[in-house]
Design an enzyme around this catalytic site. Structure first.
Site, mmCIF file in Angstrom:
data_model
loop_
_atom_site.group_PDB
_atom_site.id
_atom_site.type_symbol
_atom_site.label_atom_id
_atom_site.label_comp_id
_atom_site.label_asym_id
_atom_site.label_seq_id
_atom_site.Cartn_x
_atom_site.Cartn_y
_atom_site.Cartn_z
ATOM 1 N N ASN A 242 86.044 -37.994 -54.474
ATOM 2 C CA ASN A 242 87.429 -38.129 -54.016
ATOM 3 C C ASN A 242 87.444 -37.905 -52.504
ATOM 4 O O ASN A 242 87.266 -36.780 -52.048
ATOM 5 C CB ASN A 242 88.305 -37.096 -54.743
ATOM 6 N N TRP A 243 87.634 -38.989 -51.781
ATOM 7 C CA TRP A 243 87.548 -38.904 -50.311
ATOM 8 C C TRP A 243 88.837 -38.375 -49.685
ATOM 9 O O TRP A 243 88.902 -38.155 -48.480
ATOM 10 C CB TRP A 243 87.189 -40.275 -49.721
ATOM 11 N N LYS A 244 89.879 -38.229 -50.489
ATOM 12 C CA LYS A 244 91.162 -37.710 -50.001
ATOM 13 C C LYS A 244 91.618 -38.492 -48.754
ATOM 14 O O LYS A 244 91.345 -39.683 -48.666
ATOM 15 C CB LYS A 244 91.056 -36.199 -49.762
ATOM 16 N N HIS B 202 96.413 -35.092 -59.405
ATOM 17 C CA HIS B 202 95.586 -34.193 -58.585
ATOM 18 C C HIS B 202 96.446 -33.023 -58.109
ATOM 19 O O HIS B 202 97.621 -33.206 -57.772
ATOM 20 C CB HIS B 202 94.994 -34.938 -57.387
ATOM 21 N N GLU C 111 96.642 -31.477 -55.432
ATOM 22 C CA GLU C 111 97.251 -31.613 -54.098
ATOM 23 C C GLU C 111 98.555 -32.409 -54.181
ATOM 24 O O GLU C 111 99.491 -32.164 -53.412
ATOM 25 C CB GLU C 111 96.241 -32.256 -53.131
ATOM 26 N N GLU D 202 89.986 -29.135 -62.492
ATOM 27 C CA GLU D 202 89.821 -28.716 -61.104
ATOM 28 C C GLU D 202 90.659 -27.455 -60.856
ATOM 29 O O GLU D 202 91.860 -27.558 -60.553
ATOM 30 C CB GLU D 202 90.282 -29.818 -60.155
ATOM 31 N N GLY E 5 88.191 -27.056 -52.179
ATOM 32 C CA GLY E 5 88.078 -26.970 -50.727
ATOM 33 C C GLY E 5 87.933 -25.551 -50.199
ATOM 34 O O GLY E 5 88.071 -25.314 -49.002
ATOM 35 N N SER F 49 84.734 -27.608 -55.125
ATOM 36 C CA SER F 49 83.600 -27.159 -54.301
ATOM 37 C C SER F 49 82.240 -27.437 -54.930
ATOM 38 O O SER F 49 81.312 -26.647 -54.787
ATOM 39 C CB SER F 49 83.736 -25.671 -53.966
ATOM 40 N N GLY G 179 84.894 -33.470 -53.891
ATOM 41 C CA GLY G 179 85.688 -33.728 -52.692
ATOM 42 C C GLY G 179 84.804 -33.758 -51.461
ATOM 43 O O GLY G 179 84.080 -34.727 -51.211
ATOM 44 N N GLY G 180 84.828 -32.687 -50.688
ATOM 45 C CA GLY G 180 84.130 -32.629 -49.408
ATOM 46 C C GLY G 180 82.698 -33.138 -49.425
ATOM 47 O O GLY G 180 82.288 -33.920 -48.553
HETATM 48 P P1 13P Z 1 86.254 -30.100 -52.985
HETATM 49 O O1 13P Z 1 84.966 -30.577 -53.644
HETATM 50 O O2 13P Z 1 86.300 -30.405 -51.539
HETATM 51 O O3 13P Z 1 86.514 -28.675 -53.330
HETATM 52 O O4 13P Z 1 87.435 -30.959 -53.653
HETATM 53 C C1 13P Z 1 87.521 -31.074 -55.023
HETATM 54 C C2 13P Z 1 88.587 -32.045 -55.362
HETATM 55 O O5 13P Z 1 89.760 -31.797 -55.151
HETATM 56 C C3 13P Z 1 88.192 -33.331 -55.941
HETATM 57 O O6 13P Z 1 89.279 -34.048 -56.413
#
Ligand code: 13P
Length: 249
Positions: free
Chosen positions: A9-11, A93, A95, A165, A171, A210, A231-232
């Site tokens: 997930n590149w956000k 998600h 967020e 998640e 994050g 993470s 994510g990251g």
């Molecule tokens: P991180 O891996 O950066 O914690 O993000 C997880 C995430 O929200 C994937 O959708």
């Protein structure tokens, strides 16, 4: 046996130039043929990603509650995403639940819209730190899944992916321990099994929060963890590649 899925997930990250470089690097990775891989770029980069990636599926990070065309300024429908080359879409998600105030009902509507356009929804669920500390982690995520089952029916889950998640792990560098994650994944599968054992056994439940190459193997070794939503670390092709390899072992 459930086939693992590792998704990135590149956000809201990446310029066109950066995303082009990332796509080229991903396209040249030697991927294990036992793992499904997907990436979720931002909306402006979806067509490019679908065009450049051969062995990696492309999904969007969100879709409208309306599946088709409509007067809904700023929204993108699942039909349009499918047309752009997507095969998957994230719904719910944390967020978006947090920043856009998406309720379980909105998430369930998006789930239905995604499937009606032929996309596979990846339903994201997770508890906050406060909910975990109150002993309400499993109750919280179970209700998030039950809300979708009430709207879409349990059989709809057969053509979806669940992503656990924990909000406190996203994050933050705080990964859930493999045991903590397994406990929730098992509870989610049991909750689905109360409606349909067959759907529960076939359902892929991936972990996100993470995930790094260093923590991936231990997480993916758990019985009910069927891959990861990253994510990251998915913005680094070497790190993401190592996570995919870990899922193939
Ligand atoms: P991180 O891996 O950066 O914690 O993000 C997880 C995430 O929200 C994937 O959708």
């Amino acid at each position: 046996m459930r086939r693992p899925l590792v998704a990135g997930n590149w956000k809201m990250n990446g310029s066109l130039q950066q995303v082009s470089a990332l796509l080229a690097a991903l396209d040249s990775l030697a991927l294990p043929d036992t793992v499904d891989v997907a990436v979720f770029p931002s909306m402006p980069h979806l067509i490019l990603a679908a065009d450049k990636l051969k062995a990696i599926a492309v999904g969007a990070q969100d879709c409208s509650v309306q599946a088709g065309f409509a007067a809904m300024t700023g929204e993108t429908s699942a039909t349009q995403l499918k047309d752009a080359g997507c095969s998957l879409v994230l719904v719910g998600h944390s967020e978006r639940r947090e920043l856009q105030g998406e309720t379980d009902d909105v998430v369930a509507s998006k789930f239905v819209a995604a499937q009606s356009a032929g996309l596979v929804p990846v339903l994201c669920v997770g508890e906050t730190l406060q909910q975990r500390e109150q002993g309400k982690a499993i109750e919280t995520v179970t209700e998030q899944v039950e809300a979708v089952i009430r709207t879409a029916g349990v059989d709809a889950l057969a053509n979806s992916v669940l992503a656990y998640e924990p909000v406190w792990a996203i994050g933050t560098g705080l990964t859930a321990s493999p045991e903590q994650a397994q406990q929730v994944h098992e509870a989610l599968r049991n909750a689905v099994a109360c409606h349909s054992d067959a759907v529960a056994q076939g359902l892929r439940i991936v972990y996100g929060g993470s995930v790094k190459a260093a923590s991936a193997a231990e997480l993916f070794a758990q019985q009910d963890i069927d891959g990861g939503l990253v994510g990251g670390a998915s913005l680094d092709p070497d790190e993401f590649g190592a996570i995919i390899v870990a899922a193939g072992k």
